[in-house]
Design a protein around this motif. Sequence first.
Motif, PDB file in Angstrom:
ATOM      1  N   PRO A  52       0.998  -1.266   0.114  1.00 49.91           N
ATOM      2  CA  PRO A  52       0.061  -0.007   0.070  1.00 49.91           C
ATOM      3  C   PRO A  52       0.969   1.229  -0.176  1.00 49.91           C
ATOM      4  CG  PRO A  52       0.061  -0.888   2.249  1.00 49.91           C
ATOM      5  CD  PRO A  52       0.796  -1.902   1.342  1.00 49.91           C
ATOM      6  N   THR A  53       2.235   1.145  -0.453  1.00 48.40           N
ATOM      7  CA  THR A  53       2.996   2.360  -0.456  1.00 48.40           C
ATOM      8  C   THR A  53       2.280   3.559  -1.083  1.00 48.40           C
ATOM      9  OG1 THR A  53       4.883   0.812  -0.383  1.00 48.40           O
ATOM     10  CG2 THR A  53       5.416   3.183  -0.980  1.00 48.40           C
ATOM     11  N   PHE A  54       1.862   3.480  -2.362  1.00 51.31           N
ATOM     12  CA  PHE A  54       1.259   4.556  -2.721  1.00 51.31           C
ATOM     13  C   PHE A  54      -0.557   4.971  -2.410  1.00 51.31           C
ATOM     14  CE2 PHE A  54       4.753   3.242  -5.481  1.00 51.31           C
ATOM     15  CZ  PHE A  54       5.415   4.509  -5.610  1.00 51.31           C
ATOM     16  N   LEU A  55      -0.933   3.985  -2.220  1.00 47.61           N
ATOM     17  CA  LEU A  55      -2.448   4.221  -1.621  1.00 47.61           C
ATOM     18  C   LEU A  55      -2.387   4.450  -0.127  1.00 47.61           C
ATOM     19  CD1 LEU A  55      -4.318   1.293  -3.385  1.00 47.61           C
ATOM     20  CD2 LEU A  55      -4.268   3.546  -4.336  1.00 47.61           C
ATOM     21  N   LEU A  56      -1.403   4.071   0.618  1.00 44.98           N
ATOM     22  CA  LEU A  56      -1.374   4.219   1.961  1.00 44.98           C
ATOM     23  C   LEU A  56      -2.075   3.127   2.658  1.00 44.98           C
ATOM     24  CD1 LEU A  56      -1.408   8.184   2.322  1.00 44.98           C
ATOM     25  CD2 LEU A  56       0.471   6.726   2.107  1.00 44.98           C
ATOM     26  N   GLN A  57      -3.036   2.739   2.175  1.00 48.81           N
ATOM     27  CA  GLN A  57      -3.839   1.440   2.898  1.00 48.81           C
ATOM     28  C   GLN A  57      -4.543   0.751   1.981  1.00 48.81           C
ATOM     29  OE1 GLN A  57      -7.543   3.048   4.947  1.00 48.81           O
ATOM     30  NE2 GLN A  57      -7.616   1.613   6.283  1.00 48.81           N
ATOM     31  N   GLN A  58      -4.476  -0.613   2.365  1.00 43.40           N
ATOM     32  CA  GLN A  58      -5.388  -1.578   1.852  1.00 43.40           C
ATOM     33  C   GLN A  58      -6.363  -2.195   2.755  1.00 43.40           C
ATOM     34  OE1 GLN A  58      -5.213  -2.738  -1.330  1.00 43.40           O
ATOM     35  NE2 GLN A  58      -3.644  -1.746  -2.323  1.00 43.40           N
ATOM     36  N   VAL A  59      -7.319  -2.666   2.399  1.00 42.46           N
ATOM     37  CA  VAL A  59      -8.537  -3.275   3.467  1.00 42.46           C
ATOM     38  C   VAL A  59      -8.686  -4.394   2.820  1.00 42.46           C
ATOM     39  CG1 VAL A  59     -10.919  -3.192   4.281  1.00 42.46           C
ATOM     40  CG2 VAL A  59      -9.486  -1.005   4.024  1.00 42.46           C
ATOM     41  N   TYR A  60      -8.805  -5.591   3.582  1.00 41.34           N
ATOM     42  CA  TYR A  60      -8.932  -6.852   3.258  1.00 41.34           C
ATOM     43  C   TYR A  60     -10.228  -7.381   4.326  1.00 41.34           C
ATOM     44  CZ  TYR A  60      -4.378  -6.648   1.462  1.00 41.34           C
ATOM     45  OH  TYR A  60      -3.300  -6.258   0.410  1.00 41.34           O
ATOM     46  N   ASP A  61     -11.323  -7.455   3.712  1.00 41.83           N
ATOM     47  CA  ASP A  61     -12.384  -7.848   4.423  1.00 41.83           C
ATOM     48  C   ASP A  61     -13.414  -9.025   3.665  1.00 41.83           C
ATOM     49  OD1 ASP A  61     -13.622  -6.167   2.478  1.00 41.83           O
ATOM     50  OD2 ASP A  61     -14.233  -4.781   3.924  1.00 41.83           O
ATOM     51  N   ASP A  62     -12.904  -9.405   2.425  1.00 41.62           N
ATOM     52  CA  ASP A  62     -13.767 -10.425   1.762  1.00 41.62           C
ATOM     53  C   ASP A  62     -13.929 -11.768   2.720  1.00 41.62           C
ATOM     54  OD1 ASP A  62     -14.260  -8.473  -0.222  1.00 41.62           O
ATOM     55  OD2 ASP A  62     -12.572  -9.361  -1.423  1.00 41.62           O
ATOM     56  N   HIS A  63     -12.993 -11.777   3.356  1.00 40.73           N
ATOM     57  CA  HIS A  63     -12.975 -13.134   4.221  1.00 40.73           C
ATOM     58  C   HIS A  63     -13.775 -13.148   5.405  1.00 40.73           C
ATOM     59  CE1 HIS A  63      -9.962 -10.776   6.275  1.00 40.73           C
ATOM     60  NE2 HIS A  63     -10.261 -11.203   7.244  1.00 40.73           N
ATOM     61  N   CYS A  64     -14.386 -12.040   5.843  1.00 40.75           N
ATOM     62  CA  CYS A  64     -15.213 -11.836   6.940  1.00 40.75           C
ATOM     63  C   CYS A  64     -16.653 -12.430   6.829  1.00 40.75           C
ATOM     64  CB  CYS A  64     -15.200 -10.465   7.330  1.00 40.75           C
ATOM     65  SG  CYS A  64     -13.706  -9.917   7.811  1.00 40.75           S
ATOM     66  N   GLY A  65     -17.129 -12.526   5.923  1.00 43.74           N
ATOM     67  CA  GLY A  65     -18.722 -12.903   5.658  1.00 43.74           C
ATOM     68  C   GLY A  65     -19.674 -11.935   6.223  1.00 43.74           C
ATOM     69  N   ALA A  66     -20.786 -12.371   6.375  1.00 44.07           N
ATOM     70  CA  ALA A  66     -21.799 -11.272   6.572  1.00 44.07           C
ATOM     71  C   ALA A  66     -22.033 -11.104   8.003  1.00 44.07           C
ATOM     72  CB  ALA A  66     -23.272 -11.752   6.206  1.00 44.07           C
ATOM     73  N   ASP A  67     -21.458 -12.016   8.860  1.00 47.72           N
ATOM     74  CA  ASP A  67     -21.805 -11.753  10.443  1.00 47.72           C
ATOM     75  C   ASP A  67     -20.064 -11.259  10.751  1.00 47.72           C
ATOM     76  OD1 ASP A  67     -21.999 -11.673  12.898  1.00 47.72           O
ATOM     77  OD2 ASP A  67     -22.281 -13.713  13.229  1.00 47.72           O
ATOM     78  N   THR A  68     -19.995 -10.044  10.854  1.00 49.99           N
ATOM     79  CA  THR A  68     -18.667  -9.608  11.114  1.00 49.99           C
ATOM     80  C   THR A  68     -18.410  -9.575  12.581  1.00 49.99           C
ATOM     81  OG1 THR A  68     -19.465  -7.241  11.527  1.00 49.99           O
ATOM     82  CG2 THR A  68     -18.512  -8.042   9.118  1.00 49.99           C
ATOM     83  N   SER A  69     -19.173  -9.964  13.567  1.00 54.61           N
ATOM     84  CA  SER A  69     -19.157 -10.105  15.052  1.00 54.61           C
ATOM     85  C   SER A  69     -18.278 -11.418  15.494  1.00 54.61           C
ATOM     86  CB  SER A  69     -20.318 -10.091  15.843  1.00 54.61           C
ATOM     87  OG  SER A  69     -21.093 -11.090  15.588  1.00 54.61           O
ATOM     88  N   THR A  70     -18.138 -12.357  14.225  1.00 50.27           N
ATOM     89  CA  THR A  70     -17.327 -13.936  14.787  1.00 50.27           C
ATOM     90  C   THR A  70     -16.331 -13.923  13.563  1.00 50.27           C
ATOM     91  OG1 THR A  70     -19.190 -15.042  13.517  1.00 50.27           O
ATOM     92  CG2 THR A  70     -19.241 -14.405  15.930  1.00 50.27           C
TER      93      THR A  70
END
Length: 125
Positions: A52-70
């Motif tokens: 993420p050197t040029f974007l400063l941030q990358q977000v990875y959340d595809d693996h979380c599924g619909a229920d983000t509390s678990t």
Amino acid sequence: RATERVAAMLASDAGRGDVLCLHGEVGAGKSALSRAYVRAVCGDPYVEVPSPTFLLQQVYDDHCGADTSTGPPPVHHFDLYRLTGPEDCDRLGLEESFTAASSLIEWAERLGERCPGERLDVYIE
């Protein structure tokens, strides 16, 4: 490799609110550790993890599924190399990341006093 084993160990206990600050010179292995950590948290050894050197941030959340509390947390990967000081971080939403995700920060020293007190500092030589 040792880097992948360390990343897997850290990822095995990853949770929302975790902040991992990576320190080391250019080429020390911060990006390699970050890549292995993201892949381990996501449970996918082939997930693309660009720097993420040029974007400063990358977000990875595809693996979380619909229920983000678990399940595994989202990972917010920051590379602050290009920043000149803590005030440059204002647009990144760091405080939200520090509570909602497992945050992985390369060049964390650029945060100055904005670096959270509750964190794990990892020094790579």
